[in-house]
Design a protein around this motif. Structure first.
Motif, PDB file in Angstrom:
ATOM      1  N   GLU A  36      13.836 -64.095  -1.520  1.00 38.64           N
ATOM      2  CA  GLU A  36      13.057 -64.463  -2.704  1.00 38.64           C
ATOM      3  C   GLU A  36      11.706 -65.055  -2.314  1.00 38.64           C
ATOM      4  O   GLU A  36      10.685 -64.768  -2.953  1.00 38.64           O
ATOM      5  N   LYS A  37      11.674 -65.865  -1.247  1.00 43.10           N
ATOM      6  CA  LYS A  37      10.408 -66.450  -0.790  1.00 43.10           C
ATOM      7  C   LYS A  37       9.459 -65.381  -0.265  1.00 43.10           C
ATOM      8  O   LYS A  37       8.249 -65.449  -0.504  1.00 43.10           O
ATOM      9  N   VAL A  38      10.015 -64.402   0.432  1.00 43.53           N
ATOM     10  CA  VAL A  38       9.180 -63.292   0.911  1.00 43.53           C
ATOM     11  C   VAL A  38       8.507 -62.601  -0.265  1.00 43.53           C
ATOM     12  O   VAL A  38       7.293 -62.350  -0.260  1.00 43.53           O
ATOM     13  N   LYS A  39       9.286 -62.298  -1.267  1.00 45.90           N
ATOM     14  CA  LYS A  39       8.755 -61.623  -2.459  1.00 45.90           C
ATOM     15  C   LYS A  39       7.669 -62.454  -3.128  1.00 45.90           C
ATOM     16  O   LYS A  39       6.596 -61.942  -3.477  1.00 45.90           O
ATOM     17  N   ARG A  40       7.933 -63.755  -3.266  1.00 45.94           N
ATOM     18  CA  ARG A  40       6.974 -64.631  -3.958  1.00 45.94           C
ATOM     19  C   ARG A  40       5.680 -64.788  -3.171  1.00 45.94           C
ATOM     20  O   ARG A  40       4.582 -64.718  -3.736  1.00 45.94           O
ATOM     21  N   ILE A  41       5.786 -64.998  -1.860  1.00 48.04           N
ATOM     22  CA  ILE A  41       4.591 -65.199  -1.039  1.00 48.04           C
ATOM     23  C   ILE A  41       3.729 -63.944  -1.030  1.00 48.04           C
ATOM     24  O   ILE A  41       2.501 -64.014  -1.154  1.00 48.04           O
ATOM     25  N   ILE A  42       4.351 -62.793  -0.876  1.00 51.10           N
ATOM     26  CA  ILE A  42       3.582 -61.538  -0.873  1.00 51.10           C
ATOM     27  C   ILE A  42       2.882 -61.344  -2.209  1.00 51.10           C
ATOM     28  O   ILE A  42       1.697 -60.978  -2.251  1.00 51.10           O
ATOM     29  N   ARG A  43       3.605 -61.625  -3.290  1.00 43.46           N
ATOM     30  CA  ARG A  43       3.040 -61.407  -4.628  1.00 43.46           C
ATOM     31  C   ARG A  43       1.891 -62.381  -4.933  1.00 43.46           C
ATOM     32  O   ARG A  43       0.890 -61.991  -5.535  1.00 43.46           O
ATOM     33  N   SER A  44       2.030 -63.646  -4.479  1.00 41.15           N
ATOM     34  CA  SER A  44       1.048 -64.659  -4.879  1.00 41.15           C
ATOM     35  C   SER A  44      -0.026 -64.947  -3.834  1.00 41.15           C
ATOM     36  O   SER A  44      -1.148 -65.340  -4.180  1.00 41.15           O
ATOM     37  N   ASP A  45       0.300 -64.739  -2.533  1.00 42.95           N
ATOM     38  CA  ASP A  45      -0.616 -65.178  -1.483  1.00 42.95           C
ATOM     39  C   ASP A  45      -1.146 -64.067  -0.584  1.00 42.95           C
ATOM     40  O   ASP A  45      -2.007 -64.332   0.261  1.00 42.95           O
ATOM     41  N   VAL A  46      -0.627 -62.859  -0.723  1.00 42.85           N
ATOM     42  CA  VAL A  46      -1.083 -61.771   0.148  1.00 42.85           C
ATOM     43  C   VAL A  46      -1.782 -60.677  -0.648  1.00 42.85           C
ATOM     44  O   VAL A  46      -2.979 -60.421  -0.457  1.00 42.85           O
ATOM     45  N   ILE A  47      -1.064 -60.032  -1.537  1.00 46.50           N
ATOM     46  CA  ILE A  47      -1.613 -58.877  -2.261  1.00 46.50           C
ATOM     47  C   ILE A  47      -2.895 -59.198  -3.033  1.00 46.50           C
ATOM     48  O   ILE A  47      -3.862 -58.428  -2.956  1.00 46.50           O
TER      49      ILE A  47
END
Length: 266
Positions: A36-47
């Motif tokens: 879940e953290k992977v999904k959230r970080i990618i969505r909010s801090d990478v893409i």
């Protein structure tokens, strides 16, 4: 999606067999909290920040790990024990922290994160204990390269040490079977760390604390971040007063150390 279906999908991810072209057969382990953290970080801090410099993205992603508990020995594998690709954001040490951060900055979903984690943690992306990048300098000395050594660019007062990595001072190997790896290590002595050095460091630079021990290159690693008008060393601290990922004042932390090795990922 029902909880039962979601749990089945997570279990499949938790113990999945990967058979990417040109790679060895290996298992992957990722728990539901980490997924879940992977999904959230990618969505909010990478893409949303693909246009930013890589260093800025590293800084942004690493902020999500502040306060994460310090934990050793979270990886699985060894001599005679099959290696498993482990992703565990519940507890990190200094090396797993930078593995996760560098891998996730290049990712767009969980599948790509796990693929990038294998490439970051292992030489040639081969998930095997003896292929782990056990030394910080493996990040620039083995392929695919994670970062380049910019230590000589940071200070003209850098020094060069001829190392026999993995050789114990009393003889033998730290990691049996890995062999001895002669390598030149550039480092900036602690006494040479000054304002000019700080001015040349960028957000997201990876920094290792140089070790004078012959068989080691560094004793600790972390990330350069700038905020509140200061330069900080973001690291998974094992100190009893911390035991978590913290920001330490860079100059104060490093001037008592033997030196630093600086890498930059791009």
């Amino acid at each position: 999606m029902t909880f039962k279906v979601w749990s089945i999908l997570l279990l499949s991810s938790y113990l999945s067999a990967c058979n990417a072209p040109g790679s060895e057969h290996y298992q992957t382990r990722i728990d539901p909290v980490t997924a879940e953290k992977v999904k959230r970080i990618i969505r909010s801090d990478v893409i949303p920040y693909k246009g930013e410099s890589h260093g800025k993205i590293i800084k942004r992603v690493s902020t999500s790990f502040l306060g994460t508990p310090y934990q050793e020995n979270t990886l699985i594998g060894g001599i005679g024990t099959p290696e498993i690709l482990v992703a565990n954001f519940n507890g990190v040490d200094c090396f797993t922290l930078i593995d996760y951060i560098e891998a996730i900055t290049h990712s767009h979903d969980q599948k790509s994160f796990l693929r990038n984690l294998a490439r970051t943690r292992y030489t040639a992306g081969k998930v095997d204990y003896l292929s782990r990048r056990h030394f910080f300098s493996d990040w620039f000395a083995t392929s695919p390269r994670n970062a380049r050594d910019i230590t000589p660019d940071i200070s003209p007062e850098y020094a060069i040490a001829d190392k026999q990595l993995n050789r114990k001072p009393e003889g033998g190997e730290y990691i049996p079977g890995l062999g001895i790896h002669p390598r030149k290590i550039n480092y900036i002595p602690g006494k040479a760390i000054n304002q000019q050095v700080l001015n040349r460091l960028n957000d997201g630079d990876y920094v290792g604390v140089y070790s004078p021990v012959e068989g080691l290159d560094v004793s600790h690693v972390g990330i350069v971040v700038r905020h509140d008008g200061q330069v900080w060393f973001r690291n998974a601290s094992s100190l009893a007063a911390n035991k978590k990922v913290v920001d330490s004042p860079f100059m104060e932390y490093m001037q008592s150390k033997p030196g630093i090795v600086v890498l930059r990922a791009e």
